[in-house]
Design an enzyme around this catalytic site. Structure first.
Site: not given
Ligand code: XIL
Length: 387
Positions: A189, A299
């Protein structure tokens, strides 16, 4: 004569007993016979129920064995064959990711003091049961101890100190699990999520960015490759399917590749929902295909609500089930269509009993296994794709 009478009476009594027994026996038999069903509608219903019950769930890892490993994010508690979660993992999954215990704040909360217990337990369980391990995560702005960013006075560290510490961390963690953890999310991220004109590229409020600018990303990959040249190295991010983010991701990975930074793959987190757009996913995958790297869905979860405004529920309703059947079917069809570049699909949990998205009064029910870790109707929809 008297004797004959007695004999006659005895025979009569015996006859009566035998006759009574026959009648009683016959009545019992009749009661056990199923009532005849004359209503054809009822017969159809019975057949439908039978059909649902007849479908046997094929374990997820078997179902997709010719395409990609199927993974789950887990806690150390799950890594135990004597628990229901452990059994579900052994049955359905060929890959695991530590949901939290391999993050920097879990492994090295205090400088130089490593806590391996939880991560070791997961790795050991995986090895015993022939399950792969994806490592998550080495470099991130979140769940990272303050000492990696700030000195004792709360001042941002110098580039040199921070880089040394990052290299030490990456080297220690990857060396410990060399050969056992086959892939790592090296950087997580790093990109700014959304801005109206798509002009803010990096997450500029990350302490990593403040110290180094974007070059910390390059350094992390170089350290990781040095620590374990055989490990697959990934950049991992969310919202990868949206136009405002997909080009930032594409450009970052392309830049790393063009500069010969060792990167093997791109992790698409897959925190989507039941209304996720098929076109968005396919468009991003088409774009990312051009990068020539592996793609892993790292995820995956599909919460059942269409918006944040929709009232929460702690009951899995027919509506949720119908939405999820459609959405999971669509998404796994895409994964199959792109299975030449997708090398892992990991759920961010095991079953609906626990998800990081659950809130009091609002359960997310985001998986293919229910709260009892049993296959949901959406599971069978996915299974049908491979019939
Ligand atoms: C989440 C965990 O699931 C939670 O238990 C924890 O409290 C916060 O982090 N993107 C990531 C994951 O890369 O590490 C996050 O995991 C979910 C979002």
């Amino acid at each position: 004569m008297e004797r004959l009478k007695i004999l006659y009476n005895r025979i009569l009594v015996r006859f009566c007993i035998i006759a009574l027994s026959i009648i009683t026996f016959s009545c019992d038999s009749i009661e056990e016979v199923d009532p005849v069903v004359n209503d054809p509608k009822d017969q159809d219903d019975d057949k439908d129920e039978e059909k649902d019950e007849e479908i046997v769930a094929i374990p997820l890892k078997e179902l997709f064995k010719d395409y990609f490993p199927i993974g789950a994010a887990i806690t150390p508690h799950h890594a135990d064959a004597n628990t229901d979660h452990g059994q579900a993992l052994i049955k359905h999954f060929s890959s695991v990711t530590a949901e939290n215990v391999m993050k920097p704040d879990a492994l090295q909360r205090n400088k130089g003091v490593y806590t391996w217990d939880g991560a070791d337990k997961i790795v050991q369980f995986a090895k015993t049961n022939n399950i792969q391990v994806r490592g998550h995560v080495l470099t991130w702005h979140s769940q990272t101890p303050n000492w990696m960013f700030y000195d004792q006075d709360g001042v941002l560290l110098s580039k040199e100190v921070a880089l040394d510490q990052l290299e030490d961390h990456i080297t220690a963690v990857m060396s410990r699990y060399k050969g056992d953890v086959y892939a790592w999310d090296v950087v997580n991220e790093a990109l700014f999520d959304w801005d109206p004109n798509g002009e803010i590229i990096y997450r500029e409020d990350s302490p990593w960015y403040k110290m180094f600018g974007e070059s910390y990303i390059d350094s992390a990959f170089v350290f990781a490759h040095r620590a374990d040249p055989n490990a697959k190295l990934f950049y991992n991010d969310y919202n990868s399917i949206f136009s405002w983010k997909r080009y930032k991701i594409y450009n970052l990975v392309k830049r790393l590749k063009d500069n010969n930074i060792p990167i093997d793959g791109l992790g698409i987190q897959g925190h989507w929902f039941v209304g996720t757009s098929e076109e968005n996913i396919r468009t991003s995958l088409d774009l990312f295909r051009g990068l020539g790297v592996e793609i892993q869905i790292t995820e995956l979860d599909l919460p059942v609500y269409l918006s944040n405004e929709e009232p929460g529920s702690t009951v899995y309703t027919e509506t949720f089930s119908a939405r999820q059947k459609e959405a999971y079917k669509m998404i796994f069809q895409i994964f199959l269509d792109y299975s030449d570049i997708i090398t892992n699909v990991t759920f961010w949990g095991i079953g609906d009993d626990a998800s990081w998205l659950d809130k009091p009064g609002r359960k997310a029910f985001p998986f293919l296994l229910d709260e009892e870790l049993q296959p949901k109707p959406a599971y069978f929809e996915v299974q049908k794709l491979l019939d």
